[in-house]
Motif scaffolding. Structure first.
Motif, mmCIF file in Angstrom:
data_model
loop_
_atom_site.group_PDB
_atom_site.id
_atom_site.type_symbol
_atom_site.label_atom_id
_atom_site.label_comp_id
_atom_site.label_asym_id
_atom_site.label_seq_id
_atom_site.Cartn_x
_atom_site.Cartn_y
_atom_site.Cartn_z
ATOM 1 N N LEU A 267 0.843 -1.200 0.000
ATOM 2 C CA LEU A 267 0.000 0.000 0.000
ATOM 3 C C LEU A 267 0.873 1.243 0.000
ATOM 4 C CD1 LEU A 267 -2.653 -1.003 2.695
ATOM 5 C CD2 LEU A 267 -2.827 -1.240 0.223
ATOM 6 N N LYS A 268 0.372 2.277 -0.668
ATOM 7 C CA LYS A 268 1.028 3.565 -0.611
ATOM 8 C C LYS A 268 0.714 4.245 0.712
ATOM 9 C CE LYS A 268 0.943 4.026 -5.623
ATOM 10 N NZ LYS A 268 0.512 4.828 -6.783
ATOM 11 N N ILE A 269 1.377 5.369 0.961
ATOM 12 C CA ILE A 269 1.231 6.018 2.270
ATOM 13 C C ILE A 269 -0.220 6.408 2.537
ATOM 14 C CG2 ILE A 269 1.832 8.059 3.610
ATOM 15 C CD1 ILE A 269 4.583 7.998 2.419
ATOM 16 N N TYR A 270 -0.856 7.014 1.541
ATOM 17 C CA TYR A 270 -2.231 7.465 1.786
ATOM 18 C C TYR A 270 -3.179 6.275 1.907
ATOM 19 C CZ TYR A 270 -3.722 6.589 -3.070
ATOM 20 O OH TYR A 270 -4.060 6.017 -4.258
ATOM 21 N N GLU A 271 -2.867 5.160 1.193
ATOM 22 C CA GLU A 271 -3.701 3.963 1.306
ATOM 23 C C GLU A 271 -3.540 3.323 2.679
ATOM 24 O OE1 GLU A 271 -3.915 2.431 -3.322
ATOM 25 O OE2 GLU A 271 -2.254 1.779 -2.049
ATOM 26 N N ALA A 272 -2.307 3.294 3.179
ATOM 27 C CA ALA A 272 -2.067 2.735 4.515
ATOM 28 C C ALA A 272 -2.733 3.594 5.583
ATOM 29 C CB ALA A 272 -0.564 2.626 4.765
ATOM 30 N N SER A 273 -2.673 4.926 5.404
ATOM 31 C CA SER A 273 -3.342 5.808 6.366
ATOM 32 C C SER A 273 -4.848 5.577 6.353
ATOM 33 C CB SER A 273 -3.013 7.266 6.040
ATOM 34 O OG SER A 273 -1.620 7.504 6.116
ATOM 35 N N ASN A 274 -5.396 5.388 5.170
ATOM 36 C CA ASN A 274 -6.834 5.110 5.085
ATOM 37 C C ASN A 274 -7.179 3.780 5.735
ATOM 38 O OD1 ASN A 274 -7.270 7.492 3.722
ATOM 39 N ND2 ASN A 274 -7.209 6.563 1.683
ATOM 40 N N ALA A 275 -6.315 2.778 5.543
ATOM 41 C CA ALA A 275 -6.561 1.473 6.166
ATOM 42 C C ALA A 275 -6.496 1.588 7.688
ATOM 43 C CB ALA A 275 -5.547 0.460 5.653
ATOM 44 N N ARG A 276 -5.503 2.332 8.202
ATOM 45 C CA ARG A 276 -5.409 2.560 9.652
ATOM 46 C C ARG A 276 -6.665 3.237 10.194
ATOM 47 N NH1 ARG A 276 -1.751 7.255 10.379
ATOM 48 N NH2 ARG A 276 -3.723 8.221 9.715
ATOM 49 N N ASP A 277 -7.118 4.297 9.506
ATOM 50 C CA ASP A 277 -8.324 5.012 9.961
ATOM 51 C C ASP A 277 -9.562 4.119 9.873
ATOM 52 O OD1 ASP A 277 -6.725 7.186 10.355
ATOM 53 O OD2 ASP A 277 -7.322 8.237 8.521
ATOM 54 N N ALA A 278 -9.622 3.289 8.822
ATOM 55 C CA ALA A 278 -10.769 2.390 8.692
ATOM 56 C C ALA A 278 -10.805 1.396 9.845
ATOM 57 C CB ALA A 278 -10.708 1.664 7.346
ATOM 58 N N LEU A 279 -9.622 0.902 10.257
ATOM 59 C CA LEU A 279 -9.578 -0.030 11.396
ATOM 60 C C LEU A 279 -10.027 0.675 12.674
ATOM 61 C CD1 LEU A 279 -8.826 -2.751 12.621
ATOM 62 C CD2 LEU A 279 -6.461 -1.923 12.829
ATOM 63 N N ALA A 280 -9.572 1.912 12.887
ATOM 64 C CA ALA A 280 -9.971 2.651 14.090
ATOM 65 C C ALA A 280 -11.492 2.881 14.099
ATOM 66 C CB ALA A 280 -9.221 3.982 14.154
ATOM 67 N N LYS A 281 -12.033 3.278 12.956
ATOM 68 C CA LYS A 281 -13.482 3.505 12.881
ATOM 69 C C LYS A 281 -14.249 2.212 13.133
ATOM 70 C CE LYS A 281 -13.012 7.193 9.418
ATOM 71 N NZ LYS A 281 -13.295 7.550 7.999
ATOM 72 N N ALA A 282 -13.759 1.116 12.549
ATOM 73 C CA ALA A 282 -14.454 -0.162 12.714
ATOM 74 C C ALA A 282 -14.439 -0.608 14.177
ATOM 75 C CB ALA A 282 -13.817 -1.219 11.819
ATOM 76 N N ILE A 283 -13.280 -0.486 14.828
ATOM 77 C CA ILE A 283 -13.189 -0.905 16.232
ATOM 78 C C ILE A 283 -14.122 -0.061 17.092
ATOM 79 C CG2 ILE A 283 -11.666 -0.976 18.233
ATOM 80 C CD1 ILE A 283 -9.368 -1.676 16.330
ATOM 81 N N TYR A 284 -14.077 1.271 16.910
ATOM 82 C CA TYR A 284 -14.881 2.126 17.790
ATOM 83 C C TYR A 284 -16.379 1.958 17.514
ATOM 84 C CZ TYR A 284 -16.233 6.160 20.572
ATOM 85 O OH TYR A 284 -16.799 6.968 21.533
ATOM 86 N N SER A 285 -16.764 1.891 16.239
ATOM 87 C CA SER A 285 -18.196 1.783 15.936
ATOM 88 C C SER A 285 -18.760 0.455 16.423
ATOM 89 C CB SER A 285 -18.430 1.942 14.432
ATOM 90 O OG SER A 285 -17.785 0.913 13.707
#
Length: 1238
Positions: free
Chosen positions: A411-429
């Motif tokens: 993954l590129k940097i912005y793709e990895a950042s999006n994946a990290r944010d998606a994991l955080a959103k999924a865990i919290y929601s």
């Protein structure tokens, strides 16, 4: 200058409405001078001006206002707000204004007891009164209830919901374990689902529907919470003045040091996911308890945030205790805190490029290694696997090589950042979903009969940048507004029609077209978004272009450049769209619509968390639920899921009884004791409350079935009244209690009450036993009287029927007698006419005897001849009498024989007379001959008369024939005129619909402008005016064409200038043009006053008799052709009139009018009980008739026109001054009569 002392309300951009007085009447606007000198004089359209009540108003229910309009409504809210009376009713709808501070004893336990069992309106307005009404309606109607709490962000919905639940759980008995757990859910939900925004310090970033379940005895037996659309984007990013969810700050500020060390927690500055506002909420005491090491730099410089209901330190301890009371162990609570901390540490993981990687991959930066280690430990996953899952994703090949080969794609940097944010959103929601599930599990639940649901969902939202979350929230508010319109406005009016109540129809803006735009199955925005998400390479620009293409001609959808906010106009057409919501236009940026609509994790991250060692995280991500297994084409999007949830919610609401609470935000600064009128007015209009106010002016908000009302009081009634039918019972009770007929109305199946009047009835019915005995006595008296009246009326009807039968019998006998007489006369008329004809000969024989008496010789012979003639006459008469079938010819022959004998006898007599005395006899014979000639002439005259009668009858028959033909022609013409009138009526109705649509568009433009102004004030942006909506009806164009042909343009002339020109001008054409424009403005002014008059005002000071005003009202508004101006013609009229509210002996009066050409010059009213009223044009125009002579219809009233001297006699007798007739010509019947008299 126009001198009108009446106070009015006029629109103001800041205050909503300010008071003033009308000082000038323009062409389409009024000039108003504010009473407060700090406001400038202004010119406003008359639709923006409303009448004002006398003095300050303070009413619990706005329906009690003397003048019911949006200005008085706003003024009442403002007055009560500054008196700390934050609650007000509009019929059964509660208006709640957020005070932004605590009001003592407003929600105390004693207040709860005070409202227990009390009817709505019996005590001052309160949120507890609505909750109690829901409980009583549930008990009486055996139907579940819903309470919808709505309003903008910061209006106080969350607080209102808390107090509603508090009352529902505490109102009847002390709270048990079930009630306690329901109430404990609130602090937990607020901690994980609420956050500080620029408009609200405790904004709910999710929607919830809390159900409190009851058994048959109305005891609480359970509860259930449904939640909707948590705002996930806030977990990763916030604006500068906003915060993440409260729980993050509560954990940092209030957690014990041991727990912070275990979770490796620092201060808010240390975390990327807390990059917005980093200050805590705290008071002076808790500020000292928060360790300095936990305070951010910004907090140390500016100090804590202040709010009377939020404290991060204290609320963490409240949260911890509430979780414990919900049944969570210390280990389970630690698991929740660990995941919250894990989200914070996960956000600190940053990525950097790999220098030697030709594939463009990335890696975790060295500065983030510690955060990666802490995150993997808290999540219970291997650090290496987490690192790999964050920087790469797994793909499964479908062609080439072995099918099903797993490929690791970097993954590129912005793709990895999006994946990290998606994991955080999924865990919290999912953690939030789990917490709601734990709350529902912890609430004991028994068999439920009914429930009361409280809906608290985010209000209408609009920001400078609006994304998918705002789109979903506003879509939800559109659905709720549609439900409100249907439930309160549409269904209410349909009920009035079904029940036969004569209530005027109220128009309101239907937002169904917006809902269709969003949720249509074929090409709705949600459908287009889901279709775009299923494409191999979805693109937000392609999605936006499809939206614009599918709805290119829809009024509610526009391009970003059509926004009034300059910041929105910078967006390209493929980057967003503008939706004109019911509350105003909102511009949406579609850049992240697709990502937010599909929030699934990629396979490597989802597989990692499914195989973790953290038991709570394993529960949140059960194996077998991966989106990759379902496939891209079968995924369930966030929008589809939300639409389904919302549909289920609306079904629940439609099946339940509904109560509404409209929360109002008094100011945008969120401070107490400040009321921004324009902001409050915009919220009231957007919520539909103004339309409800208009409906309730004539409506009946309280209603109950006859049978239900009867059953409600059956237990307290004596046996004499229990046996009555339900409707008879209601009629008897209302009549015996002397309730005003204006306060209630009987429908077909229900009785309806005006606002607050059911409370009076209920209070009387539930009063002490002695009062009930008096009521029963009154009811018995009314029943006896009504039955006696019915019996007496029945007897009178029987007597009238008997008399009518006798009268009809007499009429039949008279008709028979007349018919028999007519037939007999018709049959025997020739016989008695023949007898009369023969009898005339007898008269001639008498003359012969008289002549013969003078004969000296031959007398006996003459007498004998006369006797023979007598005998012949008698024989002929006897023959005619005895023979009813004798013919006319036989009677004529007998007459001829008798007449021949008479002639012979006459000849003999003449011969003898000649012989006796020739000279004398000749004279005598001459006289006899003259007599015979006269008789013949008379006979001929009679025959001539008869012929003339026959001719007259023929002519009358011809006239009648022509009249009938003319009548047929007239009816044919009337039918053609009727068709033409129907065509004209259809055209006028079409123009009226176009005008209504045009007004709605203007109102929408005004809302959009106000919304843009508020956004501009918040973001220091600029507002640009879009081109106004242009629409001209045929009538308007015709009027403008007619105006264009006029010689003078008077549209910019002031009212006073027109009056001066009429009094002083010598130009006849200018004078006539001024008079027409002057009276047209008077009509507009009087129409506005009639629309805004007080509800109790009678037609005491009419400017003309009602018949004249009605005649003018019935005439269609036509454009009058320009006529040649000639010398003015004076005409005078007098008509009687009746005063509706005067005593019987003083009702009648006379109205005199003197018209100088088409306009009134003098007017006089003569009353029996008060002095005459004399008015003269030029000084008394505001009190005089403003209609033209043609519009009044006086020229078509028979007997209305009088002579000039008759008018002047009455005028001078009542003290009027002589009128200077400057060479004008009188006209009409009065003028002709006057000339004859001269």
């Amino acid at each position: 200058m126009l001198e009108d002392t009446q106070l009015v309300w006029v629109r103001d951009a800041a205050e909503g409405y300010i008071q003033g007085r009308i000082t000038e009447i323009g062409t389409k606007e009024f000039e108003v001078t504010p009473t407060d000198r700090k406001y400038p004089k202004r010119t406003c359209h008359f639709d923006d001006i409303h009448s004002s009540c006398d003095g300050p108003q303070d009413h619990d229910d706005n329906c009690e206002l003397m003048l019911l309009n949006e200005a008085t409504f706003l003024d009442n809210l403002k007055t009560r707000y500054y008196k700390d009376k934050i609650y007000t009713y509009v019929a059964n709808i509660l208006i709640a204004v957020n005070p932004y501070r605590e009001i003592k004893e407003l929600y105390a336990p004693d207040t709860i007891k005070k409202y227990n069992g009390r009817s709505l309106g019996e005590l001052p307005p309160h949120v507890f009164a609505v909750a109690d009404k829901a409980i009583r309606d549930m008990r009486v109607y055996k139907l579940s209830q819903s309470i919808i709490v709505s309003g903008e962000s910061g209006a106080g919905k969350t607080e209102s919901t808390k107090y509603l639940l508090k009352y529902l759980c505490y109102s009847h008995d002390s709270a048990g374990p079930i009630e306690t757990k329901i109430l404990d859910a609130n602090p937990v939900l607020e901690a994980f689902g609420n956050a500080k925004t620029t408009r609200n310090n405790n904004s709910s970033r999710f929607g919830k529907f809390i159900e409190v379940h009851y058994d048959a005895k109305c005891q609480v037996v359970g509860g259930y919470i449904s939640h909707y659309l948590l705002e996930k984007s806030r977990i990763c990013t916030q604006s500068a003045e906003e915060r993440n969810y409260h729980v993050f700050y509560m954990l940092l500020a209030g957690a014990p040091q041991q727990l912070r060390d275990k979770l490796n927690l620092g201060k808010p500055d240390d975390y990327r996911y807390l990059s917005g506002c980093t200050q805590y909420f705290a008071n002076a005491k808790t500020e000292q308890l928060i360790p300095g090491s936990q305070k951010s730099k910004n907090h140390q410089q500016k100090g804590p945030l202040k709010d009377p209901i939020i404290d991060d330190y204290q609320h963490f301890h409240n949260l911890d205790k509430a979780l414990g009371r919900l049944g969570l162990s210390d280990a389970e609570k630690l698991g929740i805190y660990s995941l919250v901390a894990a989200v914070l540490h996960l956000g600190n993981i940053a990525f950097e490029e790999i220098p030697d990687d030709v594939r463009g991959g990335c890696q975790v930066s060295e500065s983030s290694e510690q955060s990666l280690t802490i995150t993997s430990g808290l999540l219970g996953v291997d650090q290496t696997e987490l690192r790999t899952a964050l920087v790469s994703r797994v793909m499964q090949s479908k062609g080439g090589g072995f099918k099903g080969t797993v490929i690791m794609v970097p993954l590129k940097i912005y793709e990895a950042s999006n994946a990290r944010d998606a994991l955080a959103k999924a865990i919290y929601s999912r953690l939030f979903d789990r917490i709601v599930g734990l709350i529902n599990q912890s609430i004991p639940f028994q068999a439920s009969n009914f429930y009361i649901g409280v809906l608290d969902i985010a209000g209408f939202e609009y920001f400078t940048v609006n994304s998918f979350e705002q789109f979903c929230i506003n879509y939800c508010n559109e659905k709720l507004q549609k439900f409100f319109n249907d439930n309160i406005l549409k269904n209410e009016q349909e009920l009035y029609k079904r029940e036969g109540l004569n209530v005027p129809e109220i128009t309101f803006t239907d937002n169904q077209d917006i809902i269709e735009l969003i949720e249509a199955k074929s090409n709705g925005i949600f459908t287009l978004l889901d279709e775009e998400s299923k494409l191999p390479k979805p693109s937000y620009s392609h999605f936006t272009a499809e939206v614009h293409k599918s709805w290119s001609n829809h009024y509610r959808l526009g391009l970003p450049r059509s926004s009034r906010l300059k910041a929105h106009r910078t967006l390209r057409d493929e980057e967003g769209f503008l939706v004109r919501h019911f509350a105003g236009a909102v511009c949406y940026n579609t850049e992240q619509f697709i990502e937010k609509n599909n929030d699934a994790l990629h396979a490597s991250l989802e597989g990692l968390v499914q195989e973790c060692e953290n038991p709570l995280l394993q529960t949140l991500f059960p194996s077998g639920s991966s989106a990759s297994i379902r496939g891209k084409l079968n995924f369930i999007s966030v929008g589809s899921k939300f639409k389904t949830q919302l549909g289920e919610l609306m079904e629940k609401l439609e099946q339940n009884g509904t109560n509404f609470i409209r929360c109002i935000k008094p100011n945008s600064k969120m401070i107490d004791r400040q009321f921004e009128g324009s902001l409050a007015l915009a919220q009231l209009k957007c919520s539909g409350t103004i339309s409800v106010l208009e409906l309730m002016e004539h409506g009946y908000p309280s209603r109950v079935l006859f049978a239900d009302l009867y059953s409600m009081y059956k237990s307290v009634l004596p046996p004499e009244l229990v046996s009555l039918p339900a409707r008879t019972f209601c009629e008897a009770m209302f009549q015996s209690l002397n309730l005003s007929a204006k306060d209630f109305k009987f429908g077909i199946t229900k009785v309806f009450f005006r606002p607050g009047k059911f409370v009076e009835f209920d209070r009387i019915m539930r009063s002490d036993p002695e009062n009930m005995l008096a009521i029963v006595a009154k009811v018995k008296k009314w029943l006896i009287r009504s039955r006696w009246v019915k019996s007496a009326l029945g007897a009178l009807c029987v007597i009238k029927l008997r008399n009518r039968i006798i009268y009809r019998n007499k009429c039949v006998l008279v008709a028979q007698r007349i018919a028999r007489g007519f037939l007999a006369r018709k049959q025997h008329r020739p016989r008695y006419q023949g007898i009369g004809k023969i009898n005339k000969i007898r008269m001639n024989t008498l003359k012969t005897l008289e002549i013969a008496s003078g004969l000296k010789m031959g007398r006996d012979e003459i007498v004998s001849g006369v006797n023979d003639i007598y005998r012949q006459i008698d024989d002929a008469i006897m023959k005619i009498k005895l023979n009813p079938r004798i013919t006319q010819r036989e009677m004529d022959s007998m007459y001829t024989v008798v007449m021949a004998n008479m002639n012979k006898l006459t000849v003999d007599l003449n011969t003898k007379l000649k012989e006796q005395q020739q000279a004398e006899e000749q004279e005598r014979l001459r006289k006899i001959q003259e007599a015979l000639e006269a008789e013949r002439a008379a006979k001929e005259a009679e025959e001539l008369r008869q012929r003339e009668e026959v001719e007259n009858k023929r002519l009358k028959a011809e006239i009648e024939t022509r009249r009938k033909a003319a009548e047929v022609q007239r009816l044919r013409q009337e039918e053609e005129d009727r068709r033409a009138a129907l065509a004209l009526q259809e055209q006028l109705e079409k123009e009226a619909k176009d005008d209504a649509k045009y007004r709605q568009q203007l109102e929408q433009e005004r809302r959009d402008h106000e919304l843009a102004l508020r956004l501009a004030n918040e973001s220091n942006g600029q507002v640009e005016d879009s081109p106004p909506v242009i629409r001209k009806s045929e009538n308007v164009r015709a009027q403008q064409q007619a105006l264009g042909k006029q010689k003078y343009d008077l549209s910019k002339w002031k009212y006073s200038e027109l009056r001066d020109a009429i009094n002083t001008s010598c130009d006849i054409e200018l004078l006539e043009a001024c008079r027409q424009e002057f009276h047209r403005r008077l009509k507009v002014y009087h129409a506005w006053k009639a629309k805004n008059r007080k509800r109790t005002t009678m037609d005491e000071n009419e400017r003309a008799p009602r018949s004249v005003m009605e005649a003018a009202f019935k005439q269609p508004p036509l454009v009058q052709p320009i006529q040649e101006i000639v010398t003015a013609q004076h005409r005078y009229f007098r008509i009687p009139f009746m005063r509706a509210n005067a005593p019987d002996n003083t009702k009648r009066g006379l109205w005199y009018a003197h018209f100088d050409g088409q306009w009134i010059a003098r007017q006089m009213e003569l009353h029996a009980d008060k002095p005459p009223i004399l008015l003269v044009a030029g000084t008394d125009d505001m009190q005089m008739c403003e209609l033209s002579l043609e519009e009044t219809g006086l020229t078509r009233k028979r007997g209305a026109e009088i002579l000039e001297h008759e008018f002047n006699r009455e005028w001078e007798r009542n003290g009027g001054k002589a009128y200077k007739n400057l060479g004008a010509k009188p006209n009409g019947p009065a003028a002709a009569a006057m000339q004859k008299q001269q």
